[in-house]
Motif scaffolding. Structure first.
Motif, PDB file in Angstrom:
ATOM      1  N   LYS A  93     -42.690  13.303  -2.233  1.00 24.93           N
ATOM      2  CA  LYS A  93     -41.484  14.007  -2.661  1.00 24.93           C
ATOM      3  C   LYS A  93     -40.452  13.982  -1.545  1.00 24.93           C
ATOM      4  O   LYS A  93     -40.731  13.606  -0.410  1.00 24.93           O
ATOM      5  CB  LYS A  93     -41.839  15.438  -3.042  1.00 24.93           C
ATOM      6  N   MET A  94     -39.240  14.436  -1.863  1.00 26.28           N
ATOM      7  CA  MET A  94     -38.107  14.357  -0.938  1.00 26.28           C
ATOM      8  C   MET A  94     -38.338  15.177   0.341  1.00 26.28           C
ATOM      9  O   MET A  94     -38.074  14.687   1.437  1.00 26.28           O
ATOM     10  CB  MET A  94     -36.834  14.840  -1.624  1.00 26.28           C
ATOM     11  N   GLY A  95     -38.815  16.401   0.239  1.00 26.75           N
ATOM     12  CA  GLY A  95     -38.999  17.264   1.411  1.00 26.75           C
ATOM     13  C   GLY A  95     -39.936  16.675   2.452  1.00 26.75           C
ATOM     14  O   GLY A  95     -39.555  16.536   3.628  1.00 26.75           O
ATOM     15  N   PRO A  96     -41.156  16.320   2.071  1.00 24.71           N
ATOM     16  CA  PRO A  96     -42.062  15.711   3.053  1.00 24.71           C
ATOM     17  C   PRO A  96     -41.543  14.372   3.588  1.00 24.71           C
ATOM     18  O   PRO A  96     -41.767  14.045   4.747  1.00 24.71           O
ATOM     19  CB  PRO A  96     -43.359  15.512   2.273  1.00 24.71           C
ATOM     20  N   THR A  97     -40.822  13.626   2.756  1.00 23.84           N
ATOM     21  CA  THR A  97     -40.262  12.357   3.213  1.00 23.84           C
ATOM     22  C   THR A  97     -39.216  12.580   4.299  1.00 23.84           C
ATOM     23  O   THR A  97     -39.202  11.888   5.319  1.00 23.84           O
ATOM     24  CB  THR A  97     -39.644  11.571   2.037  1.00 23.84           C
ATOM     25  N   VAL A  98     -38.348  13.572   4.123  1.00 22.12           N
ATOM     26  CA  VAL A  98     -37.331  13.874   5.129  1.00 22.12           C
ATOM     27  C   VAL A  98     -37.998  14.323   6.427  1.00 22.12           C
ATOM     28  O   VAL A  98     -37.609  13.890   7.518  1.00 22.12           O
ATOM     29  CB  VAL A  98     -36.338  14.936   4.603  1.00 22.12           C
ATOM     30  N   LEU A  99     -39.019  15.168   6.331  1.00 23.36           N
ATOM     31  CA  LEU A  99     -39.753  15.593   7.526  1.00 23.36           C
ATOM     32  C   LEU A  99     -40.372  14.392   8.230  1.00 23.36           C
ATOM     33  O   LEU A  99     -40.299  14.272   9.458  1.00 23.36           O
ATOM     34  CB  LEU A  99     -40.836  16.606   7.153  1.00 23.36           C
ATOM     35  N   LEU A 100     -40.948  13.499   7.458  1.00 21.45           N
ATOM     36  CA  LEU A 100     -41.551  12.285   8.008  1.00 21.45           C
ATOM     37  C   LEU A 100     -40.514  11.438   8.740  1.00 21.45           C
ATOM     38  O   LEU A 100     -40.755  10.956   9.845  1.00 21.45           O
ATOM     39  CB  LEU A 100     -42.189  11.477   6.870  1.00 21.45           C
ATOM     40  N   LEU A 101     -39.351  11.287   8.162  1.00 23.47           N
ATOM     41  CA  LEU A 101     -38.320  10.438   8.751  1.00 23.47           C
ATOM     42  C   LEU A 101     -37.694  11.063   9.990  1.00 23.47           C
ATOM     43  O   LEU A 101     -37.299  10.357  10.910  1.00 23.47           O
ATOM     44  CB  LEU A 101     -37.242  10.115   7.716  1.00 23.47           C
ATOM     45  N   LEU A 102     -37.582  12.379  10.032  1.00 26.53           N
ATOM     46  CA  LEU A 102     -36.958  13.050  11.169  1.00 26.53           C
ATOM     47  C   LEU A 102     -37.923  13.342  12.316  1.00 26.53           C
ATOM     48  O   LEU A 102     -37.504  13.790  13.378  1.00 26.53           O
ATOM     49  CB  LEU A 102     -36.305  14.358  10.715  1.00 26.53           C
ATOM     50  N   ALA A 103     -39.204  13.086  12.115  1.00 21.88           N
ATOM     51  CA  ALA A 103     -40.206  13.421  13.132  1.00 21.88           C
ATOM     52  C   ALA A 103     -39.969  12.714  14.463  1.00 21.88           C
ATOM     53  O   ALA A 103     -40.325  13.236  15.509  1.00 21.88           O
ATOM     54  CB  ALA A 103     -41.606  13.104  12.614  1.00 21.88           C
ATOM     55  N   GLY A 104     -39.358  11.544  14.448  1.00 18.00           N
ATOM     56  CA  GLY A 104     -39.138  10.796  15.682  1.00 18.00           C
ATOM     57  C   GLY A 104     -37.973  11.305  16.515  1.00 18.00           C
ATOM     58  O   GLY A 104     -37.679  10.754  17.565  1.00 18.00           O
ATOM     59  N   THR A 105     -37.302  12.357  16.059  1.00 20.90           N
ATOM     60  CA  THR A 105     -36.145  12.866  16.795  1.00 20.90           C
ATOM     61  C   THR A 105     -36.476  14.052  17.685  1.00 20.90           C
ATOM     62  O   THR A 105     -35.674  14.402  18.546  1.00 20.90           O
ATOM     63  CB  THR A 105     -35.026  13.302  15.824  1.00 20.90           C
ATOM     64  N   ILE A 106     -37.624  14.666  17.497  1.00 17.44           N
ATOM     65  CA  ILE A 106     -38.010  15.851  18.261  1.00 17.44           C
ATOM     66  C   ILE A 106     -39.249  15.513  19.086  1.00 17.44           C
ATOM     67  O   ILE A 106     -40.250  15.058  18.527  1.00 17.44           O
ATOM     68  CB  ILE A 106     -38.293  17.046  17.326  1.00 17.44           C
ATOM     69  N   PRO A 107     -39.191  15.712  20.411  1.00 19.08           N
ATOM     70  CA  PRO A 107     -40.353  15.383  21.232  1.00 19.08           C
ATOM     71  C   PRO A 107     -41.619  16.090  20.740  1.00 19.08           C
ATOM     72  O   PRO A 107     -41.569  17.245  20.347  1.00 19.08           O
ATOM     73  CB  PRO A 107     -39.955  15.888  22.621  1.00 19.08           C
ATOM     74  N   VAL A 108     -42.697  15.391  20.704  1.00 17.19           N
ATOM     75  CA  VAL A 108     -44.036  15.843  20.337  1.00 17.19           C
ATOM     76  C   VAL A 108     -44.215  15.971  18.814  1.00 17.19           C
ATOM     77  O   VAL A 108     -45.328  15.937  18.317  1.00 17.19           O
ATOM     78  CB  VAL A 108     -44.412  17.167  21.054  1.00 17.19           C
ATOM     79  N   MET A 109     -43.141  16.088  18.059  1.00 15.65           N
ATOM     80  CA  MET A 109     -43.266  16.291  16.609  1.00 15.65           C
ATOM     81  C   MET A 109     -43.912  15.101  15.908  1.00 15.65           C
ATOM     82  O   MET A 109     -44.635  15.285  14.929  1.00 15.65           O
ATOM     83  CB  MET A 109     -41.914  16.589  15.988  1.00 15.65           C
ATOM     84  N   THR A 110     -43.689  13.890  16.401  1.00 10.86           N
ATOM     85  CA  THR A 110     -44.278  12.735  15.729  1.00 10.86           C
ATOM     86  C   THR A 110     -45.800  12.813  15.706  1.00 10.86           C
ATOM     87  O   THR A 110     -46.415  12.394  14.737  1.00 10.86           O
ATOM     88  CB  THR A 110     -43.874  11.409  16.407  1.00 10.86           C
ATOM     89  N   PHE A 111     -46.385  13.366  16.751  1.00 15.40           N
ATOM     90  CA  PHE A 111     -47.845  13.450  16.803  1.00 15.40           C
ATOM     91  C   PHE A 111     -48.379  14.435  15.766  1.00 15.40           C
ATOM     92  O   PHE A 111     -49.389  14.177  15.110  1.00 15.40           O
ATOM     93  CB  PHE A 111     -48.305  13.825  18.211  1.00 15.40           C
ATOM     94  N   PHE A 112     -47.702  15.566  15.608  1.00 17.78           N
ATOM     95  CA  PHE A 112     -48.121  16.550  14.611  1.00 17.78           C
ATOM     96  C   PHE A 112     -47.913  16.033  13.193  1.00 17.78           C
ATOM     97  O   PHE A 112     -48.779  16.186  12.331  1.00 17.78           O
ATOM     98  CB  PHE A 112     -47.373  17.878  14.805  1.00 17.78           C
ATOM     99  N   VAL A 113     -46.777  15.407  12.960  1.00 21.42           N
ATOM    100  CA  VAL A 113     -46.491  14.883  11.617  1.00 21.42           C
ATOM    101  C   VAL A 113     -47.426  13.729  11.282  1.00 21.42           C
ATOM    102  O   VAL A 113     -47.893  13.611  10.149  1.00 21.42           O
ATOM    103  CB  VAL A 113     -45.003  14.479  11.494  1.00 21.42           C
ATOM    104  N   GLU A 114     -47.737  12.890  12.263  1.00 20.54           N
ATOM    105  CA  GLU A 114     -48.661  11.787  12.010  1.00 20.54           C
ATOM    106  C   GLU A 114     -50.040  12.305  11.625  1.00 20.54           C
ATOM    107  O   GLU A 114     -50.658  11.801  10.699  1.00 20.54           O
ATOM    108  CB  GLU A 114     -48.752  10.898  13.263  1.00 20.54           C
TER     109      GLU A 114
END
Length: 114
Positions: free
Chosen positions: A67-88
């Motif tokens: 869905k749109m919400g999780p997709t946006v979170l997935l796409l923006l994860a690379g902009t905040i330090p450490v967030m990519t690891f949690f989202v992955e």
């Protein structure tokens, strides 16, 4: 599906490490000793690889029919330090692992709609 998930996970780790280096090493070096190498060069590399991350993450989201919400979170994860690891990790548990399990299940165990 497996290849798309692998491409996403590799790019998530790469962009995550690079943004951590820029924010927690490069910016302090720039402020303290006026060394702009890390911020300028590593930051540029992160920017280019973030675009690749966006493409791979979007392809994965489309394959998983997110869905749109999780997709946006997935796409923006690379902009905040450490967030990519949690989202992955969240993506792996909530979306990727179930999709791969359903994909590799014998036909009699697969859901009817697939």
């Amino acid at each position: 599906m497996r290849a798309a998930a692998l491409r996403y996970r590799v790019m998530a780790y790469i962009t995550g490490v690079l943004i951590i280096v820029v924010c927690f090493v490069g910016i302090p070096l720039q402020v303290a000793v006026h060394n702009t190498f890390i911020v300028n060069d590593i930051g540029t590399v992160h920017g280019f690889l973030y675009i690749v991350y966006i493409v791979f993450a979007y392809i994965l989201a489309q394959k998983l029919k997110m869905k749109m919400g999780p997709t946006v979170l997935l796409l923006l994860a690379g902009t905040i330090p450490v967030m990519t690891f949690f989202v992955e990790r969240w993506m792996q548990r909530a979306y990727i692992a179930p999709a791969l399990a359903a994909e590799s299940a014998p036909p009699e165990q697969q859901p009817v709609g697939r």
